[in-house]
Design an enzyme around this catalytic site. Structure first.
Site, PDB file in Angstrom:
ATOM      1  N   PHE A 150       0.864  -1.185   0.000  1.00  0.00           N
ATOM      2  CA  PHE A 150       0.000   0.000   0.000  1.00  0.00           C
ATOM      3  C   PHE A 150       0.899   1.232   0.000  1.00  0.00           C
ATOM      4  O   PHE A 150       1.356   1.692   1.044  1.00  0.00           O
ATOM      5  CB  PHE A 150      -0.903  -0.010   1.238  1.00  0.00           C
ATOM      6  N   ASP A 191      -1.618   6.516   6.500  1.00  0.00           N
ATOM      7  CA  ASP A 191      -1.635   5.316   7.318  1.00  0.00           C
ATOM      8  C   ASP A 191      -0.263   4.970   7.878  1.00  0.00           C
ATOM      9  O   ASP A 191       0.761   5.134   7.219  1.00  0.00           O
ATOM     10  CB  ASP A 191      -2.169   4.159   6.465  1.00  0.00           C
ATOM     11  N   ASN A 232      -3.713  12.065  -4.641  1.00  0.00           N
ATOM     12  CA  ASN A 232      -2.746  11.059  -4.215  1.00  0.00           C
ATOM     13  C   ASN A 232      -2.566  10.012  -5.310  1.00  0.00           C
ATOM     14  O   ASN A 232      -3.545   9.603  -5.944  1.00  0.00           O
ATOM     15  CB  ASN A 232      -3.221  10.347  -2.944  1.00  0.00           C
ATOM     16  N   PHE A 244     -11.174   7.758  -1.693  1.00  0.00           N
ATOM     17  CA  PHE A 244     -10.659   6.603  -0.969  1.00  0.00           C
ATOM     18  C   PHE A 244     -10.239   5.486  -1.918  1.00  0.00           C
ATOM     19  O   PHE A 244     -11.053   4.988  -2.701  1.00  0.00           O
ATOM     20  CB  PHE A 244     -11.728   6.070  -0.008  1.00  0.00           C
TER      21      PHE A 244
END
EC number: 5.4.99.27
Length: 349
Positions: free
Chosen positions: A27, A80, A129, A329
């Site tokens: 990720f 994250d 992003n 998201f």
């Protein structure tokens, strides 16, 4: 309120399962500010690579290193802890002398570049992003391949991801408890998380109900339409519907859904009536947003991943690359591909 796992899929419920984020390297997120630092000013922008560190932890460590108050360090978005991320932090350090950032030592964290800037970096102040994700243990390659092509053409619902609502829905439950009491919430973080969860849940419900209609992407009288990539919107009138529909079909315009709150929602006539009906049962959350004077806004109903590409490493592992605008998201894209094994509510936005 419809549970997140039961919200309407745009391309039907995925047939197979898979694993998201078996390790942090699966990720990868790279922030796209959409601008370059000014090269002067009382603030310093730092591009930081981190692995195993959450954003607030790094910001606090940077403040301690610079001997400034933690509130003098800002960022555009939370990233994250359990991922490889590149993001920008901003520190207010007046004066001409540039600190020696080579002396900033934090495990799992590296300063890649820095420059002075005239303005503080505020939450949400980024263009988007870029994501590189690896999905593993895929049970149905053919279904995922078909879905990738469908998503490239038709997008996915622009739902707020499960992480917006907290592990086990804790943020939404907190909002409901708060709404049913008159006690003030003095913790600013809790207040922010709970209000965001409340408004996001109502948005998801409106989109869920609209996507149940066969003609969900058909412009109706009073719809609030947004130029792709822009934040402002305008209201569709019945006389303009054919031309506006053409522009929606060409992805030049986006149909939006309400982020409910105080003030006008943005839609009118038939579109407003539909949105009000979609969340008519959610009086507790709506009352909370009105009581706390959270201003109503709009958000695109659909999300189109840009620069979407994929590479199968083998029959059960695929690497995805795509870019999303700020506030969207990656997990909503993954949701359209596979039934994810495990809970990813812990993944930061």
């Amino acid at each position: 309120m419809t549970e997140f796992d039961n919200l309407t899929w745009l391309h039907g419920k995925p047939q197979g399962s898979g694993l998201l984020k078996a390790n942090p390297e699966d990720f990868v997120v790279v922030e796209d500010l959409g601008f370059t630092p000014d090269g002067e000013g009382e603030h310093i922008l730092l591009r930081i690579l981190k692995n195993g560190c959450n954003t607030r932890f790094v910001a606090d460590a940077l403040a301690k290193f610079l001997k400034i108050h933690a509130r003098e360090v800002s960022f555009a978005g939370q990233k994250d802890k359990h991922a490889v991320t590149e993001q920008w932090l901003c520190a207010r350090v007046p004066g001409k002398e540039m600190p020696d950032f080579s002396a900033f030592q934090l495990e799992g964290c590296k300063v890649l570049e820095y420059a002075r800037h005239k303005r503080k970096l505020r939450l949400g102040a980024l263009k988007g992003n870029a994501f590189t994700l690896v999905l593993r243990e895929i049970s149905d390659r053919r279904d995922v391949e078909t879905r990738l092509q469908a998503i490239r053409d038709g997008g996915v619902p622009n739902y707020f991801g499960a992480q917006r609502f907290g592990i086990g829905g804790s943020n939404l439950q907190g909002a409901l408890r708060w709404a049913q009491s008159n006690a003030p919430v003095r913790d600013r973080n809790k207040r922010s998380f709970w209000l965001s969860a409340a408004r996001s849940a109502l948005f998801n419900q409106i989109v869920h109900q609209r996507l149940k209609k066969p003609d969900f992407n058909q412009v109706v009288d009073g719809d609030a339409l947004q130029l792709a990539g822009r934040g402002s919107w305008f209201v569709a009138t019945s006389e303009e519907l054919p031309e506006l529909q053409r522009r929606v079909d060409e992805k030049e315009l986006m149909i939006t859904a309400s982020l409910p709150g105080s003030g006008e929602w943005g839609t009118q006539r038939a579109a407003l009536a539909f949105e009000q009906d979609a969340i008519a049962q959610e009086t507790v959350l709506q009352s909370l947003l009105l009581r706390e004077k959270v201003e109503a806004s709009r958000r695109a109903m659909l999300l189109y991943p840009q620069q979407l590409s994929w590479n199968w490493w083998d029959d059960v592992t695929v690497e995805l690359r795509f870019w999303l605008p700020a506030g969207s998201f990656a997990t909503s894209v993954v949701r359209g591909l596979i039934n994810t094994m495990g809970d990813y509510a812990h993944i930061a936005e």
